[in-house]
Design a protein around this motif. Structure first.
Motif, PDB file in Angstrom:
ATOM      1  N   GLY A  39       0.801  -1.218   0.000  1.00  0.00           N
ATOM      2  CA  GLY A  39       0.000   0.000   0.000  1.00  0.00           C
ATOM      3  C   GLY A  39       0.828   1.258   0.000  1.00  0.00           C
ATOM      4  O   GLY A  39       1.613   1.497  -0.912  1.00  0.00           O
ATOM      5  N   THR A  40       0.686   2.061   1.045  1.00  0.00           N
ATOM      6  CA  THR A  40       1.290   3.385   1.072  1.00  0.00           C
ATOM      7  C   THR A  40       1.890   3.679   2.439  1.00  0.00           C
ATOM      8  O   THR A  40       1.673   2.946   3.404  1.00  0.00           O
ATOM      9  CB  THR A  40       0.237   4.462   0.772  1.00  0.00           C
ATOM     10  N   ASN A  41       2.626   4.766   2.513  1.00  0.00           N
ATOM     11  CA  ASN A  41       3.089   5.305   3.784  1.00  0.00           C
ATOM     12  C   ASN A  41       2.167   6.434   4.201  1.00  0.00           C
ATOM     13  O   ASN A  41       1.574   7.120   3.364  1.00  0.00           O
ATOM     14  CB  ASN A  41       4.502   5.874   3.654  1.00  0.00           C
ATOM     15  N   GLY A  42       2.078   6.665   5.496  1.00  0.00           N
ATOM     16  CA  GLY A  42       1.292   7.784   5.992  1.00  0.00           C
ATOM     17  C   GLY A  42       1.790   8.209   7.349  1.00  0.00           C
ATOM     18  O   GLY A  42       2.553   7.502   7.995  1.00  0.00           O
ATOM     19  N   ALA A  43       1.375   9.380   7.807  1.00  0.00           N
ATOM     20  CA  ALA A  43       1.752   9.867   9.130  1.00  0.00           C
ATOM     21  C   ALA A  43       0.710  10.846   9.619  1.00  0.00           C
ATOM     22  O   ALA A  43      -0.008  11.459   8.828  1.00  0.00           O
ATOM     23  CB  ALA A  43       3.119  10.536   9.093  1.00  0.00           C
ATOM     24  N   ARG A  44       0.637  10.982  10.931  1.00  0.00           N
ATOM     25  CA  ARG A  44      -0.324  11.908  11.531  1.00  0.00           C
ATOM     26  C   ARG A  44       0.276  12.503  12.800  1.00  0.00           C
ATOM     27  O   ARG A  44       0.839  11.786  13.626  1.00  0.00           O
ATOM     28  CB  ARG A  44      -1.622  11.167  11.868  1.00  0.00           C
ATOM     29  N   VAL A  45       0.190  13.813  12.928  1.00  0.00           N
ATOM     30  CA  VAL A  45       0.570  14.481  14.166  1.00  0.00           C
ATOM     31  C   VAL A  45      -0.676  14.560  15.035  1.00  0.00           C
ATOM     32  O   VAL A  45      -1.659  15.174  14.658  1.00  0.00           O
ATOM     33  CB  VAL A  45       1.121  15.898  13.896  1.00  0.00           C
ATOM     34  N   HIS A  46      -0.636  13.924  16.199  1.00  0.00           N
ATOM     35  CA  HIS A  46      -1.821  13.856  17.047  1.00  0.00           C
ATOM     36  C   HIS A  46      -1.917  15.034  18.002  1.00  0.00           C
ATOM     37  O   HIS A  46      -3.005  15.540  18.259  1.00  0.00           O
ATOM     38  CB  HIS A  46      -1.823  12.548  17.834  1.00  0.00           C
TER      39      HIS A  46
END
Length: 307
Positions: free
Chosen positions: A215-222
């Motif tokens: 699939g893909t890479n992703g990131a989130r700043v919480h």
């Protein structure tokens, strides 16, 4: 005493924050949530700077890290035998100890099977990081400091890492396969304007990064953990999951490093503080991710809305 998860007792009493270098009073089961990250299936490693029992410290003063042990139950550790390259357990985030990396040569690493090759092949990953995006002052030390990475000791081509980018307050998740194709690259950032005040220590963030098999890479700043004494207060931040180019090809890795990009040699040293790193060998469901973020938010006293 109250009954805890799986029958373990917990306490609801307010516990004092540990003094630097003293045994940590952090309970085995979080009293607010009845939860710790190791209860979620697929955990690979959990490095917690606030837990003094997971360290071997050397030097004078005795705060240089020669070994940092994983507390997931899997028995891994990262280490550094060269005294001049050892980070220090000296900083704090809301009274909890952190690891300070100098951005020049500090790093901890391992080639142990199970952790060093945990992301080898076409595997999925979820990582949670509590750490700093460097300030403009730290940018002059190393603009591309890597928080953690997997690499190959025999081939500099394949890699996976999460790092600060050349833009202040912005991070990147990068994967490159054995064919030297940048299979996926995604940037993420906190709220506009964060981390740009060079006269103060930059804020720490709770960040999750995901790389999905096929699939893909992703990131989130919480959330942003605002420095103590900052009149701005604590931030409640989160951005939608961002994805980069689709992953492709095999990525063969056998070295895991905290604080640098580790391959046959080390580079892109991290110039700031890292508090916690939790790694899973799969993409967590939203409900599972929310539990880990809430646990970290409560631990570091941030009042957050999980997104």
């Amino acid at each position: 005493m109250n009954p805890g998860i799986c029958g373990l007792p917990t306490t609801t009493a307010t516990m004092p924050l540990p003094l630097l270098g003293s045994p940590s009073p952090i309970p085995v089961v979080d009293p607010a949530a009845g939860f710790v990250p190791s209860l979620i299936a697929g955990i690979v490693a959990w490095f917690d700077a606030s837990d003094i029992s997971t360290f071997t410290l050397t030097g004078s003063p005795q705060n240089f890290v020669s070994e940092w042990r994983d507390k997931s139950g899997n028995g891994y550790s990262v280490s550094q035998s060269v005294a001049n390259n050892q980070p220090q357990r000296t900083g704090t985030v809301f009274g909890r100890p952190t690891i300070d990396f100098d951005g020049s040569n500090d790093c901890l690493f391992t080639g142990a099977t199970g952790l060093a090759d945990a992301f080898s092949g076409d595997k999925s990953l979820t990582a949670f990081i509590v750490g700093q995006m460097h300030t403009s002052a730290e940018q002059s030390t190393n603009a591309l400091g890597v928080w953690f990475s997997w690499g190959s000791t025999s081939n500099s081509t394949p890699l996976f890492y999460v790092r600060s980018s050349s833009n202040v307050g912005v991070g990147q998740v990068v994967l490159r396969n054995d064919a030297s194709s940048q299979a996926s690259n995604v940037s993420f950032s906190g709220p506009a304007g964060d981390g740009t005040n060079a006269s103060t220590v930059s804020d720490s963030y709770i960040v999750s990064a995901v790389s999905q098999s096929g699939g893909t890479n992703g990131a989130r700043v919480h959330t942003r953990l605002v420095a103590e004494g900052d009149s701005i207060g604590r931030g409640n931040y989160g951005t939608p999951l961002t994805v980069g180019a689709a992953r492709s090809g095999t990525t063969t890795l056998n070295r895991f490093t905290i604080g640098a990009l580790g391959r046959s040699t080390f580079s892109d040293f991290y110039p700031a503080r890292l508090s916690e790193l939790i790694l899973y060998s799969r993409v967590l469901a939203d409900s599972e991710r929310a539990r880990v973020v809430r646990y970290l938010g409560e631990k570091y006293t941030a009042q957050i809305h999980v997104v």
